[in-house]
Design a protein around this motif. Structure first.
Motif, PDB file in Angstrom:
ATOM      1  N   LEU A  73       0.800  -1.228   0.000  1.00 49.69           N
ATOM      2  CA  LEU A  73       0.000   0.000   0.000  1.00 49.69           C
ATOM      3  C   LEU A  73       0.829   1.273   0.000  1.00 49.69           C
ATOM      4  N   GLY A  74       1.965   1.198   0.655  1.00 43.45           N
ATOM      5  CA  GLY A  74       2.732   2.443   0.841  1.00 43.45           C
ATOM      6  C   GLY A  74       3.808   2.648  -0.195  1.00 43.45           C
ATOM      7  N   GLU A  75       3.744   1.903  -1.299  1.00 43.76           N
ATOM      8  CA  GLU A  75       4.928   1.851  -2.152  1.00 43.76           C
ATOM      9  C   GLU A  75       5.308   3.133  -2.862  1.00 43.76           C
ATOM     10  N   GLU A  76       4.347   3.780  -3.485  1.00 40.12           N
ATOM     11  CA  GLU A  76       4.771   4.912  -4.316  1.00 40.12           C
ATOM     12  C   GLU A  76       3.919   6.147  -4.058  1.00 40.12           C
ATOM     13  N   HIS A  79       2.002  12.261  -7.237  1.00 39.21           N
ATOM     14  CA  HIS A  79       1.532  13.648  -7.197  1.00 39.21           C
ATOM     15  C   HIS A  79       0.148  13.744  -7.811  1.00 39.21           C
ATOM     16  N   CYS A  80      -0.451  14.913  -7.714  1.00 38.57           N
ATOM     17  CA  CYS A  80      -1.792  15.118  -8.246  1.00 38.57           C
ATOM     18  C   CYS A  80      -1.839  14.718  -9.728  1.00 38.57           C
ATOM     19  N   ALA A  86      -5.393  11.320  -0.958  1.00 39.46           N
ATOM     20  CA  ALA A  86      -4.836  12.659  -0.779  1.00 39.46           C
ATOM     21  C   ALA A  86      -5.700  13.652  -1.547  1.00 39.46           C
ATOM     22  N   GLU A  87      -5.632  14.905  -1.138  1.00 38.17           N
ATOM     23  CA  GLU A  87      -6.351  15.953  -1.852  1.00 38.17           C
ATOM     24  C   GLU A  87      -5.339  16.984  -2.329  1.00 38.17           C
ATOM     25  N   CYS A  88      -5.530  17.455  -3.551  1.00 35.46           N
ATOM     26  CA  CYS A  88      -4.663  18.502  -4.074  1.00 35.46           C
ATOM     27  C   CYS A  88      -5.263  19.851  -3.688  1.00 35.46           C
ATOM     28  N   HIS A  89      -4.496  20.664  -2.985  1.00 33.81           N
ATOM     29  CA  HIS A  89      -5.058  21.931  -2.525  1.00 33.81           C
ATOM     30  C   HIS A  89      -5.020  23.004  -3.590  1.00 33.81           C
ATOM     31  N   SER A  92      -2.869   8.025  -2.883  1.00 31.12           N
ATOM     32  CA  SER A  92      -1.419   8.162  -2.756  1.00 31.12           C
ATOM     33  C   SER A  92      -1.039   7.956  -1.294  1.00 31.12           C
ATOM     34  N   PRO A  93      -0.044   7.129  -1.005  1.00 35.58           N
ATOM     35  CA  PRO A  93       0.747   6.319  -1.931  1.00 35.58           C
ATOM     36  C   PRO A  93      -0.134   5.327  -2.696  1.00 35.58           C
ATOM     37  N   ARG A  94       0.383   4.882  -3.843  1.00 35.87           N
ATOM     38  CA  ARG A  94      -0.380   4.032  -4.747  1.00 35.87           C
ATOM     39  C   ARG A  94       0.348   2.701  -4.920  1.00 35.87           C
ATOM     40  N   PRO A  95      -0.352   1.595  -4.691  1.00 36.22           N
ATOM     41  CA  PRO A  95       0.298   0.293  -4.907  1.00 36.22           C
ATOM     42  C   PRO A  95       0.695   0.144  -6.388  1.00 36.22           C
TER      43      PRO A  95
END
Ligand SMILES: [Zn+2]
Length: 326
Positions: free
Chosen positions: A31-34, A37-38, A57-60, A68-71
């Protein structure tokens, strides 16, 4: 249209339960691999919530919501090929809803695409349905038009179903397709409810752009993260369903992304019909006082009026995009 007609709650809930189990089985160790970015503007995202161990995650900068992170992509390939929930979706869920979906979703979509092509493209084009599944859109489209549809479908079982219906099929992911595998001449590419699943949306769009000729259209639908039901229900929204839905762009961020990659954006709208109905079906999760009260007090007519307002103002979670290679 009501949500129950195309997603009967008892079957949909069973599917989501299986998916929850599967997401642990197929993804828990990766799960935590990569950190990504938005997907729209490439800015760094900020963690917003965790659901079934997936982090969103949310892009502000552009309000895109994304995993993100994305497997890694291999985990998703395995999941879609062999997991219990993916098989349930393709068999039980599909069979139980096929008739309603053909009538409520695919037939109107075929008409809509024909109108959009008349308005923005050329009648002398062939269609490419990316991720065409069982080929129901393709069948419905060929019924109302002289244009031929090619289905691009990675799943071998689904590709076979399309072939048996007499449809032209290219088996594979779009990202692996060569221009020679598609018909010559002007084309309109379409994809429905696919974009939110893409592991790498930019790679998908860049490859698609390379397959398009000047004047070709790309028309697609996906989920908007600023849409009403997703904003109100947030992590409790059934549309926020890992491992399936990884990207929730919105009208603004979708335009940013497409223009950055060279597409000419012709129209972005949110013709959704279900936001208010979805809120009614998930009342227990609504925290916002305004919407709780509205759902309780509004008449059917008022709900319908509100849904129309939401759709007309870019605020539905169902987004439709028409763009072109100039
Ligand atoms: Zn962004």
């Amino acid at each position: 249209m009501k949500e129950e007609e195309i997603r009967p709650q008892h079957i949909f809930d069973e599917y989501l339960l299986l998916a929850k189990r599967d997401s642990q089985k197929y993804f828990s160790d990766r799960l935590g691999e990569e950190v990504v970015h938005c997907p729209a503007c490439n800015a760094e995202g900020k963690h917003s919530f965790t659901k079934h161990d997936f982090n969103y995650a949310e892009c502000h900068f552009c309000q895109t919501i994304f995993v993100s992170p994305r497997p890694p992509v291999e985990s998703f390939l395995r999941y879609y090929q062999e997991s219990e929930s993916a098989i349930f979706w393709a068999s039980t869920f599909y069979k139980e809803t096929a008739v309603a979906r053909r009538e409520k979703i695919w037939r109107p979509k075929a008409l809509m695409i024909r109108e959009l092509i008349t308005r923005f493209g050329t009648e002398e084009c062939s269609l490419v349905d990316i991720g065409g599944g069982y080929g129901i859109f393709a069948e419905e489209y060929e019924k109302i038009s002289n244009q031929k549809v090619t289905v691009v479908e990675p799943g071998p079982a689904l590709a076979l179903v399309c072939q048996e219906k007499g449809l032209k099929v290219v088996q594979g992911f779009l990202e692996e397709i060569n221009p020679e595998q598609l018909d010559r001449g002007a084309k309109t590419f379409v994809s429905f409810e696919l974009f939110e699943h893409l592991h790498d949306p930019e790679r998908f769009l860049r490859h698609l752009y390379s397959l398009m000729s000047a004047g070709d259209l790309f028309i697609f639908t996906t989920l908007s993260g600023v849409g009403l039901d997703i904003q109100v229900l947030w992590a409790d929204s059934k549309s926020v369903s890992p491992p399936h839905h990884l990207n929730f762009l919105n009208p603004k961020s979708m335009r940013l992304l497409l223009e950055r990659l060279g597409f000419n954006v012709l129209q972005i709208s949110t013709p959704g019909k279900l936001d208010i109905d979805i809120l009614c079906n998930n009342e227990k999760y609504i925290k916002d006082r305004f919407w709780r009260t509205f759902i309780n007090q509004a008449t059917e007519y008022e709900k319908q009026k509100m849904q129309t307002f939401i759709a007309d103002n870019g605020l539905s979670s169902h987004i439709l995009v028409v763009c072109k290679k100039s």
